[in-house]
Design a protein around this motif. Structure first.
Motif, PDB file in Angstrom:
ATOM      1  N   ILE A  60     -13.832   0.351   5.283  1.00 22.45           N
ATOM      2  CA  ILE A  60     -12.636  -0.488   5.552  1.00 22.45           C
ATOM      3  C   ILE A  60     -12.777  -1.673   6.446  1.00 22.45           C
ATOM      4  CG2 ILE A  60     -10.179  -0.764   6.156  1.00 22.45           C
ATOM      5  CD1 ILE A  60     -10.163   2.430   5.148  1.00 22.45           C
ATOM      6  N   SER A  61     -12.617  -2.960   6.125  1.00 22.09           N
ATOM      7  CA  SER A  61     -12.789  -3.977   7.028  1.00 22.09           C
ATOM      8  C   SER A  61     -11.433  -4.928   6.835  1.00 22.09           C
ATOM      9  CB  SER A  61     -13.901  -4.940   6.894  1.00 22.09           C
ATOM     10  OG  SER A  61     -14.030  -5.432   5.479  1.00 22.09           O
ATOM     11  N   ARG A  62     -11.285  -6.090   7.532  1.00 18.60           N
ATOM     12  CA  ARG A  62     -10.246  -6.886   7.234  1.00 18.60           C
ATOM     13  C   ARG A  62     -10.306  -7.549   5.837  1.00 18.60           C
ATOM     14  NH1 ARG A  62     -10.653  -7.237  12.860  1.00 18.60           N
ATOM     15  NH2 ARG A  62      -8.652  -7.024  13.710  1.00 18.60           N
ATOM     16  N   HIS A  63     -11.629  -7.843   5.554  1.00 17.32           N
ATOM     17  CA  HIS A  63     -11.743  -8.069   3.950  1.00 17.32           C
ATOM     18  C   HIS A  63     -11.471  -7.464   2.930  1.00 17.32           C
ATOM     19  CE1 HIS A  63     -13.741 -11.969   5.190  1.00 17.32           C
ATOM     20  NE2 HIS A  63     -14.634 -11.418   6.127  1.00 17.32           N
ATOM     21  N   TYR A  64     -11.473  -5.896   3.164  1.00 19.18           N
ATOM     22  CA  TYR A  64     -11.301  -5.023   2.477  1.00 19.18           C
ATOM     23  C   TYR A  64      -9.943  -4.872   2.179  1.00 19.18           C
ATOM     24  CZ  TYR A  64     -11.246  -0.176   0.258  1.00 19.18           C
ATOM     25  OH  TYR A  64     -11.128   0.790  -0.443  1.00 19.18           O
ATOM     26  N   LEU A  65      -9.029  -5.069   3.262  1.00 24.78           N
ATOM     27  CA  LEU A  65      -7.655  -5.004   3.191  1.00 24.78           C
ATOM     28  C   LEU A  65      -6.962  -6.071   2.435  1.00 24.78           C
ATOM     29  CD1 LEU A  65      -6.714  -3.983   6.729  1.00 24.78           C
ATOM     30  CD2 LEU A  65      -6.888  -2.524   4.718  1.00 24.78           C
ATOM     31  N   GLN A  66      -7.723  -7.400   2.532  1.00 24.40           N
ATOM     32  CA  GLN A  66      -7.087  -8.313   1.774  1.00 24.40           C
ATOM     33  C   GLN A  66      -7.639  -8.555   0.237  1.00 24.40           C
ATOM     34  OE1 GLN A  66      -8.610 -11.479   4.003  1.00 24.40           O
ATOM     35  NE2 GLN A  66      -7.302 -11.048   5.781  1.00 24.40           N
ATOM     36  N   SER A  67      -8.676  -7.376  -0.151  1.00 19.65           N
ATOM     37  CA  SER A  67      -8.908  -7.531  -1.643  1.00 19.65           C
ATOM     38  C   SER A  67      -8.027  -6.809  -2.434  1.00 19.65           C
ATOM     39  CB  SER A  67     -10.398  -6.620  -1.472  1.00 19.65           C
ATOM     40  OG  SER A  67     -10.948  -6.744  -2.927  1.00 19.65           O
ATOM     41  N   TRP A  75      -8.939  -5.780  -5.953  1.00 18.92           N
ATOM     42  CA  TRP A  75      -9.540  -4.680  -6.259  1.00 18.92           C
ATOM     43  C   TRP A  75      -9.806  -3.400  -5.461  1.00 18.92           C
ATOM     44  CZ3 TRP A  75      -9.056  -4.255 -10.953  1.00 18.92           C
ATOM     45  CH2 TRP A  75      -9.047  -5.245 -11.958  1.00 18.92           C
ATOM     46  N   CYS A  76     -10.072  -3.568  -3.987  1.00 19.95           N
ATOM     47  CA  CYS A  76     -10.395  -2.525  -3.277  1.00 19.95           C
ATOM     48  C   CYS A  76      -8.890  -2.022  -2.887  1.00 19.95           C
ATOM     49  CB  CYS A  76     -10.728  -3.182  -1.768  1.00 19.95           C
ATOM     50  SG  CYS A  76     -12.414  -3.825  -1.921  1.00 19.95           S
ATOM     51  N   SER A  77      -7.914  -2.568  -3.022  1.00 21.96           N
ATOM     52  CA  SER A  77      -6.682  -1.996  -2.818  1.00 21.96           C
ATOM     53  C   SER A  77      -6.347  -0.950  -4.073  1.00 21.96           C
ATOM     54  CB  SER A  77      -5.674  -3.152  -2.872  1.00 21.96           C
ATOM     55  OG  SER A  77      -4.308  -2.542  -2.897  1.00 21.96           O
ATOM     56  N   MET A  92      -5.827   4.471  -6.292  1.00 27.02           N
ATOM     57  CA  MET A  92      -6.296   5.737  -7.298  1.00 27.02           C
ATOM     58  C   MET A  92      -6.890   7.074  -6.488  1.00 27.02           C
ATOM     59  SD  MET A  92      -7.658   3.644 -10.449  1.00 27.02           S
ATOM     60  CE  MET A  92      -6.728   2.577 -11.498  1.00 27.02           C
ATOM     61  N   ALA A  93      -7.810   6.505  -5.288  1.00 22.07           N
ATOM     62  CA  ALA A  93      -8.315   7.588  -4.674  1.00 22.07           C
ATOM     63  C   ALA A  93      -7.305   8.464  -3.984  1.00 22.07           C
ATOM     64  CB  ALA A  93      -9.327   6.972  -3.695  1.00 22.07           C
ATOM     65  N   SER A 112       0.212  -2.406   9.134  1.00 16.45           N
ATOM     66  CA  SER A 112       1.466  -2.250   8.946  1.00 16.45           C
ATOM     67  C   SER A 112       1.735  -3.219   7.510  1.00 16.45           C
ATOM     68  CB  SER A 112       2.574  -2.609  10.054  1.00 16.45           C
ATOM     69  OG  SER A 112       2.507  -4.237  10.199  1.00 16.45           O
ATOM     70  N   LEU A 113       1.071  -4.363   7.499  1.00 13.76           N
ATOM     71  CA  LEU A 113       1.094  -4.997   6.295  1.00 13.76           C
ATOM     72  C   LEU A 113       0.728  -4.288   4.933  1.00 13.76           C
ATOM     73  CD1 LEU A 113      -0.021  -8.372   7.765  1.00 13.76           C
ATOM     74  CD2 LEU A 113       2.349  -7.818   7.321  1.00 13.76           C
ATOM     75  N   TYR A 114      -0.222  -3.162   5.253  1.00  8.09           N
ATOM     76  CA  TYR A 114      -0.781  -2.724   3.951  1.00  8.09           C
ATOM     77  C   TYR A 114      -0.206  -1.096   4.179  1.00  8.09           C
ATOM     78  CZ  TYR A 114      -3.767  -6.548   4.680  1.00  8.09           C
ATOM     79  OH  TYR A 114      -4.228  -7.949   4.665  1.00  8.09           O
TER      80      TYR A 114
END
Length: 361
Positions: free
Chosen positions: A264-271, A273-275, A280-281, A307-309
């Motif tokens: 998890i990184s800031r880029h991950y939170l904004q993706s 597909w990662c979301s 699913m996990a 808190s945004l996610y």
């Protein structure tokens, strides 16, 4: 063929007019303004298709109207109502249509007590083909009594409500709906997987990460977890099946692995597909009631940003997680913690060790 509006300019007292066998196809109301005292009008055997000219002709004294042998298929009863003195009407030998467009005239013929419609009960249907030969006054008009205005009102109201609801859901609930959708996909996949005999895990862990963190995964994580510790990892750039829909690849990877590691990184939170992957996990985590999810933070992300996610925020509140920045120079302990998390069936806190597990405040 039509007549010039000034044709009867010099016969203002004309009371009887007969224009027959003249191939007239069009008449204008202005034609009759010069003969306001007309009482009898015979337009038989012409090519007239419409009676709209009667609406503005001001024929207030017309008592006798013969339109036999024209090409009238739809009769506008409103035009006939503009003839207050009309007592005789002949519409024989016209190709009347028995459809809703003629329902007004049909009702006018049956309900009008002033005007005698010559042989009205003998009029037959020329259109449509299914009604040919049937009596004009016998065709069923019940299906035509739909209030078009009311229907348009209901339709427009529903359209406005749907638009407002769609806007509300998009602005306030779109992430909840997306989460519910992917939970449903995961539920369907899980039921299908359980129905297959002999299903097993092909990987020790599926690594969910953003492309911006790919260098760290390949340069730091893989040499240790696969090279030194011997775990078999599933990486989407390396192990996803080409040509298969991305959602199926994700669900196959998550359910085909014993655990899921989320980098998890800031880029991950904004993706996007990662979301979907963590959604699913997390469903599998709640469904199987087993510790199948390992959270690995690449950055120190304040709680206010999480808190945004809402999904990530909820997971962090309930679970311990690993922090790479906290490892500093002691990366050996960090990788040992991951090894134990991958090895143990319970959560990392079931086998307490001193390391870099973080608990949210």
């Amino acid at each position: 063929m039509s007549l010039h509006p000034d044709t009867f300019k010099h016969t203002p007292r004309l009371k009887v007019l007969q224009i027959i066998n003249s191939y007239l196809s069009h008449l204008t109301p202005e034609l009759f303004w010069q003969i306001p005292n007309l009482q009898k009008l015979d337009l038989s055997n012409n090519k007239l298709r419409y009676l709209d000219f009667l609406g503005g002709a001001n024929l207030l004294t017309l008592r006798w109207l013969k339109l036999n042998g024209n090409e009238l298929s739809v009769i506008n009863e409103t035009a006939l109502q503009c003839l207050p003195a009309l007592t005789y009407l002949d519409l024989n030998n016209n190709p009347l249509t028995c459809e809703c467009s003629n329902v007004g005239f049909n009702q006018w013929v049956q309900s009008n007590n002033q005007t005698q419609v010559v042989n009205g009960h003998q009029y037959t249907c020329a259109f449509p083909v299914s009604q040919q030969g049937n009596k004009f006054l016998d065709f069923d008009t019940s299906s035509c009594w739909i209030d078009a205005g009311f229907f348009c009102f209901i339709f427009s109201t529903c359209l406005i409500l749907i638009t407002l609801l769609a806007s509300f859901f998009y602005h306030f609930l779109r992430w909840h709906l997306a989460y519910a959708y992917y939970l449903f996909l995961a539920f369907v996949y899980d039921k299908r997987r359980r129905g297959r005999e002999g299903s097993s895990h092909h990987y020790d862990a599926f690594v969910s990460y953003n492309v911006y963190d790919e260098a760290w995964v390949y340069e730091e994580m893989l040499p240790v977890l696969e090279g030194e510790q011997g775990w078999r990892l599933c990486l989407h750039h390396r192990d996803f099946e080409p040509g298969k829909p991305i959602v199926e690849n994700i669900t196959d990877a998550i359910y085909g692995s014993r655990k899921t590691i989320c980098v998890i990184s800031r880029h991950y939170l904004q993706s996007e597909w990662c979301s979907r992957e963590i959604q699913m996990a997390s469903y599998r985590l709640f469904d199987e009631q087993d510790d199948v999810l390992i959270l690995l933070f690449m950055e120190d992300i304040p709680a206010r940003e999480l808190s945004l996610y809402y999904r990530m925020r909820s997971l962090v509140k309930r679970r311990t997680y690993l922090s790479w920045p906290q490892a500093g120079q002691h990366t050996g302990v960090f990788w040992e913690n991951i090894r134990r998390a991958l090895r143990t069936p319970g959560s990392p806190t079931d086998n307490p060790i001193r390391g870099f597990f973080q608990n949210p405040a």
